[in-house]
Design an enzyme around this catalytic site. Structure first.
Site, PDB file in Angstrom:
ATOM      1  N   ARG A  49       0.874  -1.175   0.000  1.00 13.22           N
ATOM      2  CA  ARG A  49       0.000   0.000   0.000  1.00 13.22           C
ATOM      3  C   ARG A  49       0.903   1.214   0.000  1.00 13.22           C
ATOM      4  O   ARG A  49       1.555   1.515   0.990  1.00 13.22           O
ATOM      5  CB  ARG A  49      -0.911   0.000   1.225  1.00 13.22           C
ATOM      6  CG  ARG A  49      -1.869   1.192   1.267  1.00 13.22           C
ATOM      7  CD  ARG A  49      -2.805   1.079   2.462  1.00 13.22           C
ATOM      8  NE  ARG A  49      -3.749   2.166   2.479  1.00 13.22           N
ATOM      9  CZ  ARG A  49      -3.496   3.356   3.011  1.00 13.22           C
ATOM     10  NH1 ARG A  49      -2.335   3.611   3.561  1.00 13.22           N
ATOM     11  NH2 ARG A  49      -4.421   4.301   2.984  1.00 13.22           N
ATOM     12  N   SER A 118     -12.935  -3.228   1.206  1.00 10.63           N
ATOM     13  CA  SER A 118     -13.104  -2.510   2.482  1.00 10.63           C
ATOM     14  C   SER A 118     -14.580  -2.279   2.734  1.00 10.63           C
ATOM     15  O   SER A 118     -15.300  -1.832   1.837  1.00 10.63           O
ATOM     16  CB  SER A 118     -12.411  -1.142   2.425  1.00 10.63           C
ATOM     17  OG  SER A 118     -11.043  -1.291   2.232  1.00 10.63           O
ATOM     18  N   LYS A 147      -4.691   6.803   7.610  1.00 12.14           N
ATOM     19  CA  LYS A 147      -5.488   7.010   6.396  1.00 12.14           C
ATOM     20  C   LYS A 147      -6.344   8.247   6.618  1.00 12.14           C
ATOM     21  O   LYS A 147      -7.181   8.277   7.524  1.00 12.14           O
ATOM     22  CB  LYS A 147      -6.351   5.778   6.133  1.00 12.14           C
ATOM     23  CG  LYS A 147      -7.128   5.828   4.830  1.00 12.14           C
ATOM     24  CD  LYS A 147      -7.783   4.469   4.586  1.00 12.14           C
ATOM     25  CE  LYS A 147      -8.906   4.513   3.582  1.00 12.14           C
ATOM     26  NZ  LYS A 147      -8.508   4.727   2.208  1.00 12.14           N
TER      27      LYS A 147
HETATM   28  N1  TZP Z   1      -8.098   1.363   5.977  1.00 10.35           N
HETATM   29  C1  TZP Z   1      -8.896   1.616   7.004  1.00 10.35           C
HETATM   30  S1  TZP Z   1      -8.029   2.242   8.324  1.00 10.35           S
HETATM   31  C2  TZP Z   1      -6.561   2.141   7.483  1.00 10.35           C
HETATM   32  C3  TZP Z   1      -6.784   1.636   6.215  1.00 10.35           C
HETATM   33  C4  TZP Z   1      -5.782   1.414   5.177  1.00 10.35           C
HETATM   34  C5  TZP Z   1      -5.265   2.557   8.057  1.00 10.35           C
HETATM   35  C6  TZP Z   1      -4.758   1.617   9.105  1.00 10.35           C
HETATM   36  O1  TZP Z   1      -3.501   2.026   9.588  1.00 10.35           O
HETATM   37  P1  TZP Z   1      -3.082   1.892  11.116  1.00 10.35           P
HETATM   38  O2  TZP Z   1      -1.757   2.614  11.215  1.00 10.35           O
HETATM   39  O3  TZP Z   1      -2.907   0.425  11.408  1.00 10.35           O
HETATM   40  O4  TZP Z   1      -4.146   2.544  11.938  1.00 10.35           O
HETATM   41 MG    MG Z   2      -8.159   1.869  -1.535  1.00  9.36          MG
END
Ligand code: TZP
Ligand code: MG
Length: 223
Positions: A49, A118, A147
């Site tokens: 990602r 998602s 995010k």
């Molecule tokens: N999708 C929903 S929350 C997120 C993604 C890609 C980020 C998660 O990152 P972290 O640092 O584990 O909270």
């Molecule tokens: Mg995406």
């Protein structure tokens, strides 16, 4: 349940932990170094990602990660970019609610690639089943700084809902760390996805091993 969904459930249940790359949060270490340390520590699923890199840079990184994951027998999933996932023969691709719909992704990637979607609400989880997703992201469970465009935390009640009502493999995500991963697993998530708590750790190997131990303990308590 079709064979691909059964494979996805086996992959996510047996892995327990799913780590995503994020070079911005990796304290100056490159994605390949990070992924190699993750795999050496026993991680079984990696997602690439990466935001704001050129296609060529991402392609080269993904090719190298494909080689690494293959040599460790681990599953490799690419976020968002369907062409990139196909070009490097990834095991899966992960899309969000605003990306191409799952049936269109399936037309492009063929029959064997896993598709993750998602989801943030019970309606989206139910739609994921109808549309043909192989696993779902469930979150953000907690608030996260990683995010930016993510909605409000959905909390553990949505993890509960998915565990009780949705037959797909479930991957909880968003603000999960060593302090809260056990409760996410106890609430029925098949797998926990983590970015910052792992890629920003001073000792990635130690952090992975700690989290994997916590997941195993939580599963034993869940029975
Ligand atoms: N999708 C929903 S929350 C997120 C993604 C890609 C980020 C998660 O990152 P972290 O640092 O584990 O909270
Ligand atoms: Mg995406």
């Amino acid at each position: 349940m079709n064979a691909r969904r059964i494979r996805a459930r086996d992959v996510f249940q047996s892995a327990g932990l799913y780590c995503l790359t994020d070079s911005k949060l990796s304290c100056g270490r490159n994605n390949l170094t990070i992924v190699e340390q993750m795999l050496s520590a026993g991680l079984r699923i990696v997602q690439y990602r990466e935001k704001n890199q050129s296609q060529l840079t991402m392609y080269k990184e993904c090719l190298a990660i494909r080689d690494l994951t293959r040599s460790f027998g681990a599953t490799f999933i690419v976020n968002d970019d369907i062409a990139l996932a196909m070009a490097v023969c990834a095991d899966g691709v992960h899309v969000g609610q605003d990306d191409l719909p799952v049936p269109a992704v399936r037309l492009l990637v063929g029959e064997s690639m896993l598709i993750g979607l998602s989801t943030h609400t019970p309606e989206q989880a139910q739609a994921a089943v109808r549309l043909g997703a192989d696993y779902i992201g469930v979150g953000p469970v907690y608030s996260t700084l990683t995010k930016k465009d993510v909605g409000n935390p959905v909390g553990l009640s949505y993890v509960d809902y998915v565990a009780k009502n949705i037959a797909l493999a479930s991957v909880a995500i968003g603000g999960i760390n060593a302090a809260n991963v056990a409760e996410v697993i106890r609430h029925g998530a098949d797998c926990a996805a983590m970015i910052s708590d792992i890629v920003s750790a001073a000792d990635i190997s130690q952090q992975i091993q700690l989290v994997q131990t916590l997941i195993k303990q939580a599963r034993r308590l869940r029975g």
